[in-house]
Scaffold this motif. Structure first.
Motif, PDB file in Angstrom:
ATOM      1  N   LEU A 109       0.642  -1.035  -0.026  1.00 26.15           N
ATOM      2  CA  LEU A 109      -0.014  -0.360   0.439  1.00 26.15           C
ATOM      3  C   LEU A 109       0.514   1.143  -0.297  1.00 26.15           C
ATOM      4  CD1 LEU A 109      -2.978  -1.185   2.608  1.00 26.15           C
ATOM      5  CD2 LEU A 109      -3.055  -0.061  -0.017  1.00 26.15           C
ATOM      6  N   ILE A 110       1.623   0.998   0.479  1.00 23.82           N
ATOM      7  CA  ILE A 110       2.815   2.838   0.863  1.00 23.82           C
ATOM      8  C   ILE A 110       3.498   2.508  -0.257  1.00 23.82           C
ATOM      9  CG2 ILE A 110       4.351   3.243   1.974  1.00 23.82           C
ATOM     10  CD1 ILE A 110       3.895   1.727   4.951  1.00 23.82           C
ATOM     11  N   TYR A 111       4.212   1.513  -0.828  1.00 24.26           N
ATOM     12  CA  TYR A 111       5.499   2.143  -1.963  1.00 24.26           C
ATOM     13  C   TYR A 111       4.972   1.540  -3.097  1.00 24.26           C
ATOM     14  CZ  TYR A 111       8.253   2.338   1.786  1.00 24.26           C
ATOM     15  OH  TYR A 111       9.520   2.529   3.188  1.00 24.26           O
ATOM     16  N   GLU A 112       3.631   1.348  -3.434  1.00 28.75           N
ATOM     17  CA  GLU A 112       2.771   0.423  -4.689  1.00 28.75           C
ATOM     18  C   GLU A 112       1.665   1.510  -5.168  1.00 28.75           C
ATOM     19  OE1 GLU A 112       5.106  -1.528  -7.005  1.00 28.75           O
ATOM     20  OE2 GLU A 112       6.275  -1.454  -5.078  1.00 28.75           O
ATOM     21  N   GLU A 113       1.770   1.386  -6.665  1.00 24.10           N
ATOM     22  CA  GLU A 113       0.185   2.115  -6.675  1.00 24.10           C
ATOM     23  C   GLU A 113      -0.701   1.672  -7.006  1.00 24.10           C
ATOM     24  OE1 GLU A 113       1.144   5.393  -9.650  1.00 24.10           O
ATOM     25  OE2 GLU A 113       2.533   6.566  -9.005  1.00 24.10           O
TER      26      GLU A 113
END
Length: 180
Positions: A109-113
């Motif tokens: 969730l944080i690093y991928e779109e």
């Protein structure tokens, strides 16, 4: 592979439920029920380990995790403790995997779109439609808006769901990443 495992696990769960509704005298042998329940748990553990790449898969992993916990605590559970240990499907082993599934999903969730899927937002998370309206007013792209909401969901899941069973170094790094 995860989707195939999910379908197979659903079939096995259905079969287990059917077998458990048959009167005791007409049920399959205890060994067959035990084998079926071992398969359900092993497939479920694989789903939990690989189910964090999308909102839908994470939701399925969550449902699967809850199902096997309910199965293992039900009076219909026939797998002996010794057999569970031999098969590496004891409760402690399963409980150890779940926080890592959550942690890996939060990292996604944080690093991928990951596109926002409102139908799969966690229970208790207050989604505010104001984000959608402000997006157009402030010329914010949809991806950026999703990133904001994903970060808020990550913080919510981290604070409300994730247990401290995850290794402390990774746990603290994840907390810092969410705050960033």
């Amino acid at each position: 592979m995860n989707d195939d495992l999910t379908v197979k696990t659903e079939h096995l769960k259905t079969l287990n439920n059917i077998w458990m509704n048959i009167p005791h005298k007409k049920r399959p042998k205890k060994e067959d029920i035990e084998y079926l329940q071992i398969l359900i748990i092993k497939y479920a553990m694989n789903i939990i380990e690989t189910g964090y790449t999308t909102w839908e898969r994470f939701n399925k992993s969550s449902n699967t995790y809850n199902y096997i916990l309910n199965l293992m605590s039900s009076h219909n559970y026939v797998v002996t403790y010794d057999e569970a240990r031999r098969q590496h499907i004891e409760q402690e082993n399963i409980d150890m995997r779940w926080p890592y599934c959550i942690q890996n999903f939060l990292i996604e969730l944080i690093y991928e779109e990951i596109p926002l899927e409102k139908d799969f937002l966690p229970f208790g998370f207050q989604y505010n439609n104001q984000h959608d309206n402000n997006q157009h007013d402030l010329n914010i792209t949809e991806n950026f808006n999703n990133s904001i909401i994903n970060a808020q969901v990550s913080e919510f899941i981290f604070n409300k769901v994730l247990t401290k069973k995850v290794d402390k170094k990774n746990y603290e790094k994840l907390a810092l990443d969410i705050k960033k």
